[in-house]
Design a protein around this motif. Structure first.
Motif, PDB file in Angstrom:
ATOM      1  N   ARG A 132       6.898  -3.864  -7.248  1.00 24.79           N
ATOM      2  CA  ARG A 132       7.723  -3.073  -8.184  1.00 24.79           C
ATOM      3  C   ARG A 132       7.331  -1.588  -8.143  1.00 24.79           C
ATOM      4  O   ARG A 132       8.177  -0.709  -8.161  1.00 24.79           O
ATOM      5  N   ARG A 133       6.013  -1.333  -8.053  1.00 20.85           N
ATOM      6  CA  ARG A 133       5.523   0.055  -8.065  1.00 20.85           C
ATOM      7  C   ARG A 133       5.822   0.756  -6.737  1.00 20.85           C
ATOM      8  O   ARG A 133       6.255   1.912  -6.719  1.00 20.85           O
ATOM      9  N   VAL A 134       5.633   0.053  -5.627  1.00 20.02           N
ATOM     10  CA  VAL A 134       5.724   0.713  -4.315  1.00 20.02           C
ATOM     11  C   VAL A 134       7.173   0.819  -3.837  1.00 20.02           C
ATOM     12  O   VAL A 134       7.572   1.836  -3.261  1.00 20.02           O
ATOM     13  N   GLN A 135       7.965  -0.212  -4.059  1.00 17.60           N
ATOM     14  CA  GLN A 135       9.371  -0.159  -3.635  1.00 17.60           C
ATOM     15  C   GLN A 135      10.248  -0.906  -4.645  1.00 17.60           C
ATOM     16  O   GLN A 135      10.558  -2.090  -4.484  1.00 17.60           O
ATOM     17  N   PRO A 136      10.678  -0.197  -5.705  1.00 19.09           N
ATOM     18  CA  PRO A 136      11.412  -0.862  -6.796  1.00 19.09           C
ATOM     19  C   PRO A 136      12.770  -1.437  -6.397  1.00 19.09           C
ATOM     20  O   PRO A 136      13.304  -2.279  -7.133  1.00 19.09           O
ATOM     21  N   ALA A 140       7.676   2.328   1.529  1.00 19.37           N
ATOM     22  CA  ALA A 140       7.521   2.714   0.120  1.00 19.37           C
ATOM     23  C   ALA A 140       8.604   3.718  -0.273  1.00 19.37           C
ATOM     24  O   ALA A 140       9.159   4.421   0.580  1.00 19.37           O
ATOM     25  N   ASP A 175       0.865  -1.183   0.000  1.00 18.05           N
ATOM     26  CA  ASP A 175       0.000   0.000   0.000  1.00 18.05           C
ATOM     27  C   ASP A 175       0.900   1.230   0.000  1.00 18.05           C
ATOM     28  O   ASP A 175       2.114   1.115  -0.192  1.00 18.05           O
ATOM     29  N   SER A 215       5.787  -9.511  -8.550  1.00 15.55           N
ATOM     30  CA  SER A 215       4.637  -8.716  -8.101  1.00 15.55           C
ATOM     31  C   SER A 215       4.702  -7.278  -8.655  1.00 15.55           C
ATOM     32  O   SER A 215       5.607  -6.509  -8.314  1.00 15.55           O
ATOM     33  N   PRO A 216       3.711  -6.880  -9.480  1.00 19.17           N
ATOM     34  CA  PRO A 216       3.708  -5.502  -9.986  1.00 19.17           C
ATOM     35  C   PRO A 216       3.524  -4.483  -8.859  1.00 19.17           C
ATOM     36  O   PRO A 216       4.054  -3.370  -8.936  1.00 19.17           O
ATOM     37  N   ASP A 217       2.796  -4.860  -7.799  1.00 19.87           N
ATOM     38  CA  ASP A 217       2.594  -3.930  -6.670  1.00 19.87           C
ATOM     39  C   ASP A 217       3.910  -3.638  -5.966  1.00 19.87           C
ATOM     40  O   ASP A 217       4.216  -2.499  -5.607  1.00 19.87           O
TER      41      ASP A 217
END
Ligand SMILES: Cc1cc2nc3c(=O)[nH]c(=O)nc-3n(C[C@H](O)[C@H](O)[C@H](O)COP(=O)(O)OP(=O)(O)OC[C@H]3O[C@@H](n4cnc5c(N)ncnc54)[C@H](O)[C@@H]3O)c2cc1C
Length: 276
Positions: A87-91, A173, A65, A83-85
């Protein structure tokens, strides 16, 4: 070689797992088995009891989140990496996970197991340290949160008590406008790194964490240091060790090269040029 004899339990609930651990001082949790099973086979570990947590599917959750990513104890490296989530939240998590071992090992090995195994040559302990993450531990006494800076005590030694299960790891994040980068040098892609570095740039904060340099994952603050000086500045805080894989002098040179490379890349992701 074969492992020394041990008892085996595969509990159907976390409570049952915690009771089993509390009842045997010489017990070990079995997660992906990618580090523990080789240690058993070489008789470098000889627990009286293995508590296999693979019957606890609730521990496989990956949740992301706006505050960060929570990775359950049974989430395999491959699932976290895909997990795309995440990758987006903490690359930084997938950037580093791509260097962890080979696909077959990532299919079975867990990210939380890798963290609490506390190998100074592993990628994920360093990621947790750089990001200021934490591990949530459970035992029959209750739950507690262990910040990353209190987790790694020595080679393969964490501050987790013998009767605790690490139920999840949490990484914050990536703040808006911040940047991260990861790189390592290994003889072959997927082998343990000779040296690896993970960087976080967030405003004036520049943090770089190192694997395979000292016997615990080590983080250095490099805020305000001109880009061409970051490698030398980092070495002032590190004492690279020599072993059969690399001399101390070679590791020092890898620290110089990798530090500048990851700090430049993290500044680039943050959309900044960095101090001249
Ligand atoms: C050939 C090979 C190459 C590898 N290369 C790399 C690499 O390049 N980088 C890297 O980081 N790793 C590498 N690994 C290790 C791999 O990433 C493992 O998956 C990881 O170290 C441990 O995760 P696991 O789930 O397999 O843990 P296990 O092997 O099951 O357990 C490891 C240790 O952690 C403890 N443990 C595990 N989970 C928990 C928990 N939830 N609570 C409490 N204690 C727990 C166990 O009791 C044990 O002491 C490699 C492994 C192999 C076999």
């Amino acid at each position: 070689m074969k492992p020394a004899p041990f008892a085996y339990r595969r509990p159907g609930s976390l409570e049952e797992a915690l009771e089993a651990l509390a009842g045997e001082a010489n017990a070990k949790v079995l997660a992906g088995g990618q580090s523990l099973v080789p240690l058993l086979s070489m008789r470098l570990a000889a627990p009286a009891l293995l508590v296999d947590i693979n019957g606890l599917p609730d521990l496989a959750a990956i949740a992301a989140d706006a505050t960060g990513v929570r990775i359950g104890a049974l989430a395999r490296h491959a699932d976290v990496l895909a997990s795309p989530d995440v990758r987006r939240v903490q690359p930084l998590v997938p950037l580093a996970l791509a260097h962890v071992a080979h696909a077959t090992i990532r299919n079975r090995g867990t990210t939380v197991g890798s963290i609490v195994h506390a190998d100074a040559a592993a990628e994920m302990p360093v990621v947790l340290r750089v990001l200021g993450g934490s591990v949530e531990a459970a035992s029959v006494r209750g739950r507690r949160t262990i910040p990353a800076e209190e987790l790694f005590l020595g080679p393969l030694e964490s501050s987790l008590a013998h009767d605790e299960v690490a139920v999840s790891a949490h990484v914050p994040a990536l703040p808006v406008g911040a940047g991260v980068a990861f790189d390592e040098i290994a003889r072959r892609h997927g082998d343990y790194a000779l040296v690896g570095a993970a960087a976080l740039v967030d405003g004036d904060t520049v943090r770089v964490g190192y694997l395979s340099v000292n016997d615990v994952p080590t983080v250095v603050d490099l805020g305000g240091v001109p880009l061409e000086d970051v490698g030398e500045a980092a070495l002032a805080h590190l004492e690279p060790v020599g072993d059969i894989h690399a001399t101390a002098a070679y590791r020092a040179q890898l620290v110089r090269v990798l530090t500048e490379r990851v700090v430049r890349a993290a500044y680039a992701m943050a959309g900044q040029e960095g101090p001249a």
